[in-house]
Design a protein around this motif. Structure first.
Motif, PDB file in Angstrom:
ATOM      1  N   ALA A   1       1.000  -1.373  -0.123  1.00  0.00           N
ATOM      2  CA  ALA A   1      -0.043  -0.077  -0.108  1.00  0.00           C
ATOM      3  C   ALA A   1       0.857   1.068  -0.102  1.00  0.00           C
ATOM      4  O   ALA A   1       0.503   2.058  -0.631  1.00  0.00           O
ATOM      5  N   ALA A   2       1.982   1.156   0.818  1.00  0.00           N
ATOM      6  CA  ALA A   2       3.024   2.437   0.978  1.00  0.00           C
ATOM      7  C   ALA A   2       3.557   2.730  -0.573  1.00  0.00           C
ATOM      8  O   ALA A   2       3.732   3.822  -0.961  1.00  0.00           O
ATOM      9  N   GLU A   3       3.927   1.636  -1.284  1.00  0.00           N
ATOM     10  CA  GLU A   3       4.520   1.635  -2.581  1.00  0.00           C
ATOM     11  C   GLU A   3       3.474   2.443  -3.599  1.00  0.00           C
ATOM     12  O   GLU A   3       3.666   3.060  -4.287  1.00  0.00           O
ATOM     13  N   ILE A   4       2.361   1.844  -3.515  1.00  0.00           N
ATOM     14  CA  ILE A   4       1.078   2.303  -4.346  1.00  0.00           C
ATOM     15  C   ILE A   4       0.979   3.644  -4.043  1.00  0.00           C
ATOM     16  O   ILE A   4       0.750   4.532  -5.146  1.00  0.00           O
ATOM     17  N   GLU A   5       0.788   4.103  -2.828  1.00  0.00           N
ATOM     18  CA  GLU A   5       0.462   5.467  -2.683  1.00  0.00           C
ATOM     19  C   GLU A   5       1.879   6.708  -3.100  1.00  0.00           C
ATOM     20  O   GLU A   5       1.389   7.449  -3.533  1.00  0.00           O
ATOM     21  N   ALA A   6       2.889   5.952  -2.683  1.00  0.00           N
ATOM     22  CA  ALA A   6       4.297   6.674  -3.326  1.00  0.00           C
ATOM     23  C   ALA A   6       4.434   6.819  -4.912  1.00  0.00           C
ATOM     24  O   ALA A   6       4.627   7.841  -5.347  1.00  0.00           O
ATOM     25  N   HIS A   7       4.085   5.718  -5.540  1.00  0.00           N
ATOM     26  CA  HIS A   7       3.700   5.823  -6.945  1.00  0.00           C
ATOM     27  C   HIS A   7       2.740   6.792  -7.439  1.00  0.00           C
ATOM     28  O   HIS A   7       2.799   7.818  -8.389  1.00  0.00           O
ATOM     29  N   ALA A   8       1.505   6.867  -6.853  1.00  0.00           N
ATOM     30  CA  ALA A   8       0.381   7.867  -7.284  1.00  0.00           C
ATOM     31  C   ALA A   8       0.883   9.132  -6.917  1.00  0.00           C
ATOM     32  O   ALA A   8       0.577  10.006  -7.771  1.00  0.00           O
ATOM     33  N   GLN A   9       1.591   9.345  -5.822  1.00  0.00           N
ATOM     34  CA  GLN A   9       2.133  10.757  -5.502  1.00  0.00           C
ATOM     35  C   GLN A   9       3.185  11.394  -6.732  1.00  0.00           C
ATOM     36  O   GLN A   9       2.980  12.400  -6.995  1.00  0.00           O
ATOM     37  N   ARG A  10       3.997  10.352  -6.978  1.00  0.00           N
ATOM     38  CA  ARG A  10       5.257  10.727  -7.853  1.00  0.00           C
ATOM     39  C   ARG A  10       4.316  11.018  -9.287  1.00  0.00           C
ATOM     40  O   ARG A  10       4.598  12.042  -9.802  1.00  0.00           O
ATOM     41  N   LEU A  11       3.358  10.227  -9.468  1.00  0.00           N
ATOM     42  CA  LEU A  11       2.852  10.679 -10.869  1.00  0.00           C
ATOM     43  C   LEU A  11       1.950  12.013 -10.740  1.00  0.00           C
ATOM     44  O   LEU A  11       1.820  12.807 -11.608  1.00  0.00           O
ATOM     45  N   ARG A  12       1.348  12.215  -9.704  1.00  0.00           N
ATOM     46  CA  ARG A  12       0.370  13.484  -9.484  1.00  0.00           C
ATOM     47  C   ARG A  12       1.346  14.753  -9.447  1.00  0.00           C
ATOM     48  O   ARG A  12       0.961  15.552  -9.824  1.00  0.00           O
ATOM     49  N   GLU A  13       2.486  14.631  -8.913  1.00  0.00           N
ATOM     50  CA  GLU A  13       3.350  15.793  -8.616  1.00  0.00           C
ATOM     51  C   GLU A  13       4.565  15.831  -9.543  1.00  0.00           C
ATOM     52  O   GLU A  13       5.436  16.656  -9.429  1.00  0.00           O
ATOM     53  N   SER A  14       4.429  14.699 -10.654  1.00  0.00           N
ATOM     54  CA  SER A  14       5.817  14.819 -11.413  1.00  0.00           C
ATOM     55  C   SER A  14       5.619  15.982 -12.492  1.00  0.00           C
ATOM     56  O   SER A  14       4.409  16.665 -12.865  1.00  0.00           O
ATOM     57  N   PRO A  15       7.014  16.802 -12.754  1.00  0.00           N
ATOM     58  CA  PRO A  15       6.945  17.928 -13.585  1.00  0.00           C
ATOM     59  C   PRO A  15       6.507  17.517 -14.970  1.00  0.00           C
ATOM     60  O   PRO A  15       6.234  18.489 -15.961  1.00  0.00           O
ATOM     61  N   VAL A  16       6.657  16.260 -15.474  1.00  0.00           N
ATOM     62  CA  VAL A  16       6.302  15.783 -16.608  1.00  0.00           C
ATOM     63  C   VAL A  16       5.009  14.830 -16.638  1.00  0.00           C
ATOM     64  O   VAL A  16       4.782  13.816 -15.983  1.00  0.00           O
ATOM     65  N   PRO A  17       3.787  15.538 -17.321  1.00  0.00           N
ATOM     66  CA  PRO A  17       2.673  14.797 -17.025  1.00  0.00           C
ATOM     67  C   PRO A  17       2.635  13.412 -17.495  1.00  0.00           C
ATOM     68  O   PRO A  17       3.147  13.036 -18.554  1.00  0.00           O
TER      69      PRO A  17
END
Length: 262
Positions: free
Chosen positions: A148-164
């Motif tokens: 669950a922690a890895e999934i949330e970290a992945h989602a956070q990186r996707l949301r906040e990535s400077p490259v959409p």
């Protein structure tokens, strides 16, 4: 396995490296004397490693100690990503001399042109469905057995990535998942990421169809070149990407002093 680069694609290889670094930017990163430290708790090593971008002026042992301190504070194992572009140029040899083991070699493959893509016709009844960051991270994370922690970290990186990122799922008429994947476009460069086919759907050309659809969509947005990363031991995926027109650009790997990462 040593970091290596195709002698015929040095310029595109460097563009792919820069685009890949930008696309994998996590919120948790910092600079240490020219080195880029990434401290995401996600599963992808490229977002929780050291990238040795510049030689800097600090002695290697001091740089490594400062990196070790940062990783320990974040509760992450220390590892360095070694590429043909790493600085100093003999970093790989120096780490090997310190007893750091090499692991997880990967190939970066590129497609120099997107204006000659073949037709992207899908199997009748199939559709490509766009997904938001959270939905995509949950989907691919469940398929890979991520925590669950890895999934949330992945989602956070996707949301906040400077490259959409643009996540997608390929489904049949009944809604069955056939493959999933996403692309991240920065200017004329587009990267394919997290391409995954469920075990029961493999060998049927689904990943090929989805990748063509993603590349065509990125081309319509202005992309002219494409890149992706694939494990050096994943011959099946490399053949799939080869049939899509991708070719070897360079190889990288990781090194760590920690036994649990070897």
């Amino acid at each position: 396995m040593q970091a290596a680069m195709s002698p015929s694609l040095p310029a595109l290889a460097r563009l792919a490296e820069e685009a890949g670094l930008n696309a994998s930017t996590p919120p948790q990163q910092q600079r240490v004397a020219g080195w880029l430290i990434r401290l995401s708790p996600g599963k992808a090593k490229r977002s929780r490693c050291v990238n040795a971008l510049e030689q800097g002026e600090l002695p290697l042992h001091e740089l490594l100690q400062r990196c070790a301190t940062a990783f320990a504070a974040a509760g992450l194992p220390l590892c360095v990503r070694v590429t043909p572009f790493s600085q100093p140029a003999d970093l790989d040899a120096q780490l090997a001399a310190l007893g750091w083991s090499s692991f997880d070699p990967a190939e970066v493959m590129v497609r120099a042109r997107l204006d000659d893509l073949p037709a992207k016709d899908l199997t009748p009844g199939c559709r490509v469905e766009p997904l938001e960051a959270e939905a995509y991270a949950a989907l691919v994370g469940a398929l890979r057995g991520s925590s669950a922690a890895e999934i949330e970290a992945h989602a956070q990186r996707l949301r906040e990535s400077p490259v959409p990122y643009r996540g997608h799922a390929l489904r049949d008429a009944a809604g069955t998942l056939l493959a999933c994947g996403q692309f991240a476009r920065e200017g004329v460069m587009v990267g394919l990421y997290d391409i995954f086919t469920p075990a029961e759907q493999r060998g049927r050309g689904h990943a090929h169809q989805l990748c063509l659809a993603l590349l065509a969509a990125a081309r319509e947005e202005g992309a002219r070149h494409a890149y992706l990363q694939v494990g050096s031991d994943n011959a099946v995926a490399q053949r799939v990407y080869g049939r899509l027109g991708f070719e070897f650009a360079y190889r990288y790997h990781y090194r760590s002093p920690l036994a649990e990462l070897r």
